[in-house]
Design an enzyme around this catalytic site. Sequence first.
Site, PDB file in Angstrom:
ATOM      1  N   TYR A 158       0.844  -1.198   0.000  1.00 50.39           N
ATOM      2  CA  TYR A 158       0.000   0.000   0.000  1.00 50.39           C
ATOM      3  C   TYR A 158       0.873   1.240   0.000  1.00 50.39           C
ATOM      4  O   TYR A 158       1.832   1.350   0.762  1.00 50.39           O
ATOM      5  CB  TYR A 158      -0.890   0.031   1.242  1.00 50.39           C
ATOM      6  CG  TYR A 158      -1.733  -1.189   1.440  1.00 50.39           C
ATOM      7  CD1 TYR A 158      -2.712  -1.543   0.516  1.00 50.39           C
ATOM      8  CD2 TYR A 158      -1.573  -1.989   2.558  1.00 50.39           C
ATOM      9  CE1 TYR A 158      -3.502  -2.656   0.701  1.00 50.39           C
ATOM     10  CE2 TYR A 158      -2.363  -3.110   2.759  1.00 50.39           C
ATOM     11  CZ  TYR A 158      -3.318  -3.439   1.829  1.00 50.39           C
ATOM     12  OH  TYR A 158      -4.083  -4.545   2.028  1.00 50.39           O
ATOM     13  N   HIS A 211      -5.702   2.713   0.643  1.00 40.76           N
ATOM     14  CA  HIS A 211      -5.477   2.521   2.078  1.00 40.76           C
ATOM     15  C   HIS A 211      -5.367   3.843   2.831  1.00 40.76           C
ATOM     16  O   HIS A 211      -4.658   3.957   3.846  1.00 40.76           O
ATOM     17  CB  HIS A 211      -4.226   1.668   2.327  1.00 40.76           C
ATOM     18  CG  HIS A 211      -4.443   0.559   3.308  1.00 40.76           C
ATOM     19  ND1 HIS A 211      -4.042   0.619   4.619  1.00 40.76           N
ATOM     20  CD2 HIS A 211      -5.046  -0.649   3.166  1.00 40.76           C
ATOM     21  CE1 HIS A 211      -4.359  -0.503   5.241  1.00 40.76           C
ATOM     22  NE2 HIS A 211      -4.980  -1.288   4.388  1.00 40.76           N
TER      23      HIS A 211
END
Length: 416
Positions: A158, A211
């Site tokens: 992420y 995220h």
Amino acid sequence: MMTLKITDVRVILTAPEGINLVAVKVMTNQDGLYGVGCATFAYRVLAVKCLIEQYLKPLLVGRDPQDIEELWQLMHQNGYWRNGPIENNAISGIDMALWDIKGKLAGMPLYQLFGGKIRKGVPVYRHADGRNLEELCENIQRFKEMGITHIRCQCGGYGGSWKAHGLNSTPEGAYPGIYLDSRKYIKDTLKLFDGIRSKLGFDIELIHDVHERISPTEAMGFVKELEPYRLFFVEDVLPLDQIEWFRKIRMSTTTPLAEGELFNNPAEWRQLITEQLIDYIRVHISQIGGITPARKLAIFAEQFGVKTAWHGPGDMTPIAHAANVHIDLAAPNFGVQEWSGIEPPNVVIQDVKGPHGALLEVFPGLPEFRHGYVYPNDAPGLGVDIDEKEAAKYPCSNEVVQWTQTRKTDGALQLP
């Protein structure tokens, strides 16, 4: 006729794959009748265990396990201050177990109690990662060959490449952590999706998870620039405390949006759904309190054209995966189901994280993956059990969590 009562509530901590899991077993005074549920908050397992054993168990013993709504509301309000991941996961473990008992009493798999199947199997998406475009495309192709039609694509984790000890540009004395450069991440990700579409075309649905690691203005530009690549959805472009920005993002792009992995209560998703600011609701169902609130959420979202795409990561038990699937089978507004790659032993697949034999020995009965779809078994209730002797072989750890210590390039903490 014997009155059915709860006689015990047991908490089982286990980590067969090195990830802390919390399972709950609700026992009754009917011989052989019990239910299982998931209460996993992987990073606070002892707090959840304490809440269940010290507060919820005394509240529930002697009560009728058939009164699911009554007992959910009772647990929810009993501590006066409500919501939050510790309380909700604790409630979830019991709530799922009560539904499991209900299905066993009825002699039916749980989806039948939700109105029956409106689809025969649940299409799932999987996660493809890679160190570069070539490796990522190889992993995407491998999933396509397994029948997967929806694939989440990341490159280096992420937020781009993770730097465990910081970057050269950090200030002197900066704390250790995972340092992220949002602008570089955005540039690299746009280039990545351009490369994927150039190599593999548009016959596969692509997903991406931000995220929450970029600013609101960066998010506006990013999702707009992703439009040419026709993503199925972009997940969690903003954190909960920036919800107001979704109005501006919605007005500026046609890229579908998914949100909700960290949500705890209806106040957090109500505006996004009623104003149709998202396309997919992605809550972690144990995080909101289990099957009871998840069913209500799915029905609520249906009225506004918002579909479900429940969170389905590795840090939840197979019991919770089964709960997702049972709800999916009966929900008219189902979208797609995240599947972390756990397959029963009769399916010969080597996932990127390795085989899952130990997990499946601890939790027999997991829904089966076959050529892009997941199918539950037809056992009454959730269809998943727990082997407590096997679970005891894999104790949980209580170490300080490292991956959530994410930082900006200047060393300041940022949401993980």
